[in-house]
Design an enzyme around this catalytic site. Sequence first.
Site, PDB file in Angstrom:
ATOM      1  N   GLU B  84       0.571  -1.731  -0.009  1.00  0.00           N
ATOM      2  CA  GLU B  84      -0.582   0.290  -0.151  1.00  0.00           C
ATOM      3  C   GLU B  84       0.423   1.303   0.395  1.00  0.00           C
ATOM      4  OE1 GLU B  84      -0.446  -2.607   1.498  1.00  0.00           O
ATOM      5  OE2 GLU B  84      -2.519  -3.394   1.131  1.00  0.00           O
ATOM      6  N   PHE B 109      -6.907   0.163   4.693  1.00  0.00           N
ATOM      7  CA  PHE B 109      -4.736   0.155   4.706  1.00  0.00           C
ATOM      8  C   PHE B 109      -4.040   1.347   3.767  1.00  0.00           C
ATOM      9  CE2 PHE B 109      -7.048  -4.653   2.918  1.00  0.00           C
ATOM     10  CZ  PHE B 109      -5.905  -5.113   4.808  1.00  0.00           C
ATOM     11  N   ARG B 192     -19.077  -1.760  -3.398  1.00  0.00           N
ATOM     12  CA  ARG B 192     -18.975  -2.256  -4.139  1.00  0.00           C
ATOM     13  C   ARG B 192     -20.210  -3.223  -3.998  1.00  0.00           C
ATOM     14  NH1 ARG B 192     -14.842  -6.445  -1.088  1.00  0.00           N
ATOM     15  NH2 ARG B 192     -16.163  -7.644  -0.401  1.00  0.00           N
TER      16      ARG B 192
END
Lengths: 303, 339
Positions: B84, B109, B192
């Site tokens: 990340e 993250f 999502r």
Amino acid sequence: MPTDTVQDAAPQGQTLQTAVTPERLEKISAAAYRIRHHALNMGEVQGQGYVGQALGAADMLATVYGDQLNFRAGDPHWEARDRFLLSTGHYAIGHYAALAEAGIVPVEELETYGSDDSRLPMSGMSTYTPGMEISGGSLGHGLTIAVGMALGLRYQGSSARVFNFLSDGELDEGSTWEAAMGAHHHQLGNLTAMVDINALQADGKTDTVLRTEPVTEKWESFGWYTQRVDGNDVGALLAAFDNAAAQAAAVGRPSVILCDTKVGRGVPLLENREKAHFMRIEENEWQTCREQLTAGYEGKASA
Amino acid sequence: MSTTTEAPDTAAAAKPKLKTSAMIASFADPGQKTSNAPFGHALVKAAQENDKIVGLTADLGKYTDMHIFAQAYPERFFQMGMAEQLLFGAAAGLAETGLVPFASTYSVFAARRAYDFLCLDAAEPNLNVNIVGGLPGLTTGYGPSHQATEDMAIFRGMPNLTIVDPCDSIDIEQAVPQLAASEGPTYLRLLRGNVPTVLDGYGYTFELGKAKVLRGGNDVVFISSGLMTMRALQAAKALAAHNVDVAVVHTPTIKPFDAETVLKEINTDRLAVTLENHSVVGGLFETVASAVVTAGAGKRVVPIGLPDQFLDAGALPTLHERYGLSVDRIVAKVLAELG
């Protein structure tokens, strides 16, 4: 000027018709001398600072700015320029000296280093200084940004190269290795990392803080074209950068030049002083430093 | 609607326990109108009109709907691996070359692991880096490793960053091109998979930086963002059966915050309630509270949000009920406040 031919006639992926000629050596050595001189003057303004690092890295900076980078001094945002990313923000003193040497920052401005309202803060920031591509200082960022820049330039059809200057202390940071994997995975052949290995970090010698050796084997195993040279030997640096340039390509192996340097290089008073991240120099010592620097440089030049 | 009927604690012992995996793909209610992968499709559409848009992810393309873009524009998609710091450092580097990156991973993250890279490499130089964070707030039953219950609290302190907490597929579809067009860095709390379509019946359009009054009401005013606007609208309908008239103000942009619209709605005699899919610390409630106090309005505001705790693992309907995000719990809270 020989540099112009070197810098302008560097087509992608072709072997350069270059050799480490006495002219190139002399030109870069002189530039490194001036960069060191600038750094001492800037250090004196602050009374302290990262002078030791600047002196150690001066030959690397002189080589890359004087011999390798494509840039236009009057147009720091020229789209086709090669990018030089300083991730070690505290090396800004050396970088400003190199930017002055390159004509991007006026030499007279160097005396504002680290002063209020200056364009030259103690830790380098892109939003302050022309020619400063990124804001370094939080270590381990530079190579990740370099990966994105190299991807972005390649995607847009640019053949500009990306150079990231980092220090051996930054090899402590996991993000550096994330980026090392990413550059290899994406085959960023126009990316060159240059690591100043002065074996010193904030809390002491690198091998007592967090052992990074064997450094060469690490980079090789990450898939990089790896060279290790004496980073205070201009001839060795030129040869290494020539090798890196010769194999640079839009798609290919990223390249790293590991440069062993000496903190305080060029000024015996500082070379022999106990090494410290933040070197203390007394008020009356600056002139001695300059004199030693000049004596050493002139002695070498006349030898 | 499932959440009103199936999760009261008293009945739990008699019923088979819900499975964590049941709600992994979507938090939509059974039978609810949804749109599949609205972010991915919106990004493809935006990319057709703007050739500077590129996408990248950190090994979560399929789980952030970025795979839709990757399939449409493989040469404009960069897989950065489960790294990340590299993801967002590289996104900043891409933006430095004039491109408009959308970089996706889970919110936890992005916010917890890569903050320094977002802050210094993207926000300080005010680059057009668009952070796309999946699983915001309580949208997964995987526990604190995946539940970004404090992502807005973390990100609100970052200068230059625009924060968007969309309600539904319409918000996402309309936000994506506006995020691409806005200059600095942005953070999108991604919904999502099969994302509910909710706001189509309200004459609504998403405008970056603007709050919108979705419905009027005389007794209570809800100030909500994210999926809690959906719940707010459902709760408003349920409260009508109790003769409680509820207004709903949707504030998808958390920063910069449309204090003007919100204050106008709050400075009335109505009960003011904030609803957010986020900890009550540092999110919408405190954004509203700070606007109210700054304006000198001595107005009480009731927060509905996640508690300042690490949350349990489990099935989402169970957890939303447990932590007060369900319609039932909202209705009960409002009725209790009204006495």
